[in-house]
Motif scaffolding. Structure first.
Motif, PDB file in Angstrom:
ATOM      1  N   GLY A   4       0.673  -1.234  -0.022  1.00 47.53           N
ATOM      2  CA  GLY A   4       0.125  -0.020   0.158  1.00 47.53           C
ATOM      3  C   GLY A   4       0.909   1.226   0.147  1.00 47.53           C
ATOM      4  N   MET A   5       1.970   1.329   0.912  1.00 49.18           N
ATOM      5  CA  MET A   5       2.658   2.486   1.081  1.00 49.18           C
ATOM      6  C   MET A   5       3.556   2.864  -0.035  1.00 49.18           C
ATOM      7  SD  MET A   5       3.897   2.227   4.959  1.00 49.18           S
ATOM      8  CE  MET A   5       2.735   2.332   6.467  1.00 49.18           C
ATOM      9  N   VAL A   6       4.049   1.708  -0.763  1.00 50.75           N
ATOM     10  CA  VAL A   6       5.100   1.925  -2.026  1.00 50.75           C
ATOM     11  C   VAL A   6       4.214   2.079  -3.250  1.00 50.75           C
ATOM     12  CG1 VAL A   6       7.025   1.059  -0.906  1.00 50.75           C
ATOM     13  CG2 VAL A   6       5.762  -0.360  -2.604  1.00 50.75           C
ATOM     14  N   ASP A   7       2.801   1.728  -3.276  1.00 48.47           N
ATOM     15  CA  ASP A   7       2.324   1.348  -4.522  1.00 48.47           C
ATOM     16  C   ASP A   7       0.664   1.573  -4.720  1.00 48.47           C
ATOM     17  OD1 ASP A   7       1.824   0.660  -7.031  1.00 48.47           O
ATOM     18  OD2 ASP A   7       2.604  -1.199  -7.000  1.00 48.47           O
ATOM     19  N   LEU A   9      10.993  -4.158  -5.647  1.00 44.93           N
ATOM     20  CA  LEU A   9      11.825  -4.617  -6.503  1.00 44.93           C
ATOM     21  C   LEU A   9      11.279  -3.918  -7.912  1.00 44.93           C
ATOM     22  CD1 LEU A   9      13.621  -6.498  -7.767  1.00 44.93           C
ATOM     23  CD2 LEU A   9      11.917  -8.134  -7.941  1.00 44.93           C
ATOM     24  N   LYS A  10      10.266  -3.872  -8.271  1.00 42.54           N
ATOM     25  CA  LYS A  10       9.635  -3.273  -9.501  1.00 42.54           C
ATOM     26  C   LYS A  10      10.260  -1.713  -9.388  1.00 42.54           C
ATOM     27  CE  LYS A  10       5.617  -1.415  -9.863  1.00 42.54           C
ATOM     28  NZ  LYS A  10       4.384  -1.314  -9.810  1.00 42.54           N
ATOM     29  N   HIS A  11       9.963  -1.150  -8.549  1.00 42.44           N
ATOM     30  CA  HIS A  11      10.408   0.286  -8.584  1.00 42.44           C
ATOM     31  C   HIS A  11      11.886   0.336  -8.659  1.00 42.44           C
ATOM     32  CE1 HIS A  11       6.173   1.729  -6.383  1.00 42.44           C
ATOM     33  NE2 HIS A  11       6.348   1.435  -7.762  1.00 42.44           N
ATOM     34  N   ALA A  12      12.570  -0.372  -8.000  1.00 38.89           N
ATOM     35  CA  ALA A  12      14.220  -0.396  -7.852  1.00 38.89           C
ATOM     36  C   ALA A  12      14.711  -0.815  -9.454  1.00 38.89           C
ATOM     37  CB  ALA A  12      14.703  -1.504  -6.862  1.00 38.89           C
ATOM     38  N   LEU A  13      13.970  -1.729 -10.040  1.00 36.05           N
ATOM     39  CA  LEU A  13      14.446  -2.056 -11.549  1.00 36.05           C
ATOM     40  C   LEU A  13      14.072  -1.026 -12.402  1.00 36.05           C
ATOM     41  CD1 LEU A  13      13.752  -6.073 -11.459  1.00 36.05           C
ATOM     42  CD2 LEU A  13      15.975  -4.613 -11.645  1.00 36.05           C
ATOM     43  N   LEU A  14      12.998  -0.237 -12.144  1.00 32.27           N
ATOM     44  CA  LEU A  14      12.490   0.807 -13.109  1.00 32.27           C
ATOM     45  C   LEU A  14      13.481   1.978 -13.009  1.00 32.27           C
ATOM     46  CD1 LEU A  14       8.684   0.579 -12.773  1.00 32.27           C
ATOM     47  CD2 LEU A  14       9.990  -0.023 -14.887  1.00 32.27           C
ATOM     48  N   THR A  15      14.069   2.291 -11.769  1.00 27.97           N
ATOM     49  CA  THR A  15      14.884   3.257 -11.490  1.00 27.97           C
ATOM     50  C   THR A  15      16.474   3.115 -11.844  1.00 27.97           C
ATOM     51  OG1 THR A  15      13.300   4.002  -9.643  1.00 27.97           O
ATOM     52  CG2 THR A  15      15.406   5.014  -9.827  1.00 27.97           C
ATOM     53  N   GLY A  16      16.805   1.882 -11.376  1.00 25.42           N
ATOM     54  CA  GLY A  16      18.182   1.752 -11.505  1.00 25.42           C
ATOM     55  C   GLY A  16      18.982   2.507 -10.767  1.00 25.42           C
ATOM     56  N   GLY A  17      20.549   2.612 -11.043  1.00 27.48           N
ATOM     57  CA  GLY A  17      21.363   3.387 -10.064  1.00 27.48           C
ATOM     58  C   GLY A  17      21.603   3.263  -8.565  1.00 27.48           C
ATOM     59  N   PRO A  18      21.722   4.120  -7.941  1.00 28.25           N
ATOM     60  CA  PRO A  18      21.856   3.769  -6.585  1.00 28.25           C
ATOM     61  C   PRO A  18      20.847   3.492  -5.658  1.00 28.25           C
ATOM     62  CG  PRO A  18      22.425   6.287  -7.080  1.00 28.25           C
ATOM     63  CD  PRO A  18      21.979   5.591  -8.294  1.00 28.25           C
ATOM     64  N   ILE A  27       9.337   7.138  -6.033  1.00 25.76           N
ATOM     65  CA  ILE A  27       9.451   6.891  -7.517  1.00 25.76           C
ATOM     66  C   ILE A  27       8.151   6.624  -8.218  1.00 25.76           C
ATOM     67  CG2 ILE A  27      10.297   4.785  -8.855  1.00 25.76           C
ATOM     68  CD1 ILE A  27      12.588   4.394  -6.526  1.00 25.76           C
ATOM     69  N   LYS A  28       7.389   6.019  -7.473  1.00 32.50           N
ATOM     70  CA  LYS A  28       5.823   5.579  -8.247  1.00 32.50           C
ATOM     71  C   LYS A  28       5.174   7.226  -8.429  1.00 32.50           C
ATOM     72  CE  LYS A  28       1.467   3.837  -8.480  1.00 32.50           C
ATOM     73  NZ  LYS A  28       0.307   2.763  -8.191  1.00 32.50           N
ATOM     74  N   GLU A  29       5.285   8.051  -7.562  1.00 34.46           N
ATOM     75  CA  GLU A  29       4.658   9.043  -7.585  1.00 34.46           C
ATOM     76  C   GLU A  29       5.282   9.814  -8.825  1.00 34.46           C
ATOM     77  OE1 GLU A  29       4.153  12.303  -5.043  1.00 34.46           O
ATOM     78  OE2 GLU A  29       2.226  12.577  -5.257  1.00 34.46           O
ATOM     79  N   GLY A  30       6.428   9.750  -8.769  1.00 30.19           N
ATOM     80  CA  GLY A  30       7.070  10.491 -10.101  1.00 30.19           C
ATOM     81  C   GLY A  30       6.520  10.210 -11.192  1.00 30.19           C
ATOM     82  N   ILE A  31       6.546   8.953 -11.283  1.00 27.03           N
ATOM     83  CA  ILE A  31       6.212   8.493 -12.939  1.00 27.03           C
ATOM     84  C   ILE A  31       4.743   8.597 -13.073  1.00 27.03           C
ATOM     85  CG2 ILE A  31       5.784   6.132 -14.121  1.00 27.03           C
ATOM     86  CD1 ILE A  31       8.192   5.014 -12.343  1.00 27.03           C
ATOM     87  N   VAL A  32       3.821   8.539 -12.135  1.00 27.97           N
ATOM     88  CA  VAL A  32       2.321   8.908 -12.232  1.00 27.97           C
ATOM     89  C   VAL A  32       2.340  10.306 -12.368  1.00 27.97           C
ATOM     90  CG1 VAL A  32      -0.077   8.940 -10.778  1.00 27.97           C
ATOM     91  CG2 VAL A  32       1.742   7.037 -10.693  1.00 27.97           C
ATOM     92  N   ARG A  33       2.996  11.222 -11.697  1.00 27.62           N
ATOM     93  CA  ARG A  33       2.875  12.654 -12.111  1.00 27.62           C
ATOM     94  C   ARG A  33       2.892  13.087 -13.638  1.00 27.62           C
ATOM     95  NH1 ARG A  33       2.233  16.577  -8.349  1.00 27.62           N
ATOM     96  NH2 ARG A  33       2.706  15.134  -6.551  1.00 27.62           N
TER      97      ARG A  33
END
Ligand code: NAD
Ligand code: ZN
Length: 354
Positions: free
Chosen positions: A118-121, A175-184, A209-215
């Motif tokens: 819920g909190m991350v997605d 994990l999904k958000h981490a792979l979509l973002t990569g990097g640090p 990360i999710k909020e940024g993509i949705v925005r």
């Protein structure tokens, strides 16, 4: 999009409900009572609050439960100036968010997520929905709306009562958000254990990360579709598990993690994703989620994939990765190729079909 994530939810909530006619608090009955008591305390200073409890879980995302909520809203006299608060995991916010978006053509919505998923997605981005029990089985999230909450309030202490397998399910979405973002962020995430202590410092980042993509793409006209990474297969597995009266029932995030494992394999073939890196990531993921005793055969999975709501013109769409942080949302499956790759995948992980 006017929704935002706030860790100082009490102040925000107090401000938001000023002048409102009634607060309808839809809470998961699996939660300790102290969580809803805290919220009622904040709300009652301003507005009369009505508590309605439902036991969270995928089984509640039905028309039946939706009608229960409409009836209760009506019984307590909720009107257009009322506010609906959803306190619980993704199933409570998907169901309650849909109810809030449709009751009297929409009343204000607040989501207070109590699971990692819920909190991350699930609480971010304004999508809600229920499943449909069709003649051919359960179809996930087929009915729903885009409806932004006025507030998404996060209190990490609510995770204190969350069972460990639900934390692991949240790991799957992170994990999904981490792979979509990569990097640090991906490196940090790889170093974290799939337990609450280790994941907690990364939860807010993952939600952001999710909020940024949705925005950037509120109505999923383009980029937002990358958030479906692992979900074409993951939702198929989840729906088949729900239809079935036997076998293992994957938690949402674990089904998604299996979808991601398959996606990484296909990404090597179709997108030139680095083979050695894919192997390293797959070993890490499978070590964490553990193997499934049985997995569905290609016909069953294909059938569910054909019902996926992001398909258009009968094409089965999927999201692949070129690199961590570089996703392609335009891939279309051909049935024959999928069947071969899925059966090879099952063999590789020594899984047998039902
Ligand atoms: N709308 C979206 O954008 C979106 C995104 C991701 C997932 N989802 C949906 O979210 C659902 C999965 O969410 P979920 O994993 O939160 O499931 P959930 O709501 O079923 O919660 C998981 C379990 O944990 C219990 N629980 C919740 N919070 C608790 C707490 N703090 N302490 C003790 N028990 C607690 C629940 O009663 C339930 O048994 C799926 O239906 C999925 O489709 C929606
Ligand atoms: Zn998901």
């Amino acid at each position: 999009m006017n929704s935002y994530i706030s860790t100082s939810w009490k102040e925000e909530l107090e401000r938001l409900i000023q002048g409102k006619s009634l607060v309808f608090l839809l809470a998961d009955s699996n939660l300790p009572d102290s969580y809803s008591r805290d919220i009622i305390k904040v709300c009652n200073m301003e507005t009369k609050t009505h508590l309605f409890k439902i036991k969270g879980g995928e089984e509640i995302k039905t028309h039946h439960h939706l009608i229960l909520i409409y009836n209760e809203l009506d019984r307590v006299g909720a009107d257009r100036e009322s506010v609906c608060i959803c306190l619980g995991g993704g199933t409570i916010s998907d169901l309650g968010g849909f109810a809030a978006s449709t009751y009297k053509r929409g009343i204000d919505l607040v989501i207070l997520p109590t699971t990692v998923v819920g909190m991350v997605d699930a609480a971010i981005g304004g999508k809600n929905g229920i499943n449909v029990q069709s003649k051919v089985g359960i179809l996930k999230n087929q009915i729903g709306t885009f409806y932004q909450p006025k507030l998404t309030g996060i209190d990490l202490k609510w995770l204190g009562s969350l069972p460990t397998d639900e934390v692991k399910s949240g790991w799957g979405e992170m994990l999904k958000h981490a792979l979509l973002t990569g990097g640090p962020h991906l490196e940090q995430f790889k170093n974290a254990e799939p337990n609450l202590a280790s994941l907690t410092p990364l939860i807010i980042d993952s939600g952001n990360i999710k909020e940024g993509i949705v925005r950037r793409d509120v109505k999923e006209k383009g980029e937002r579709a990358i958030l479906n990474l692992g979900h074409t297969i993951g939702h198929a597995i989840e729906s088949l598990d729900l239809d079935s009266s036997h076998g293992s029932k994957s938690k949402h995030g674990i089904a998604i993690a299996w979808g991601i494992v398959f996606t990484l394999e296909v990404s090597v073939m179709k997108m030139g994703f680095n083979d050695a890196l894919a192997k390293e990531l797959i070993k890490w993921i499978v070590d964490i989620i553990g193997s499934r005793e049985e997995i569905w055969g290609s016909d069953a999975v294909w059938f569910k994939m054909c019902k996926d709501k992001k398909n258009t013109n009968g094409n089965v769409k999927d999201v692949l990765l070129r690199n961590p942080g570089d996703a392609d949302w335009g891939f279309t499956w051909e049935r024959e190729e999928f069947t071969i790759l899925w059966e090879q995948f099952r063999e590789r992980y020594e899984l047998t079909s039902f």
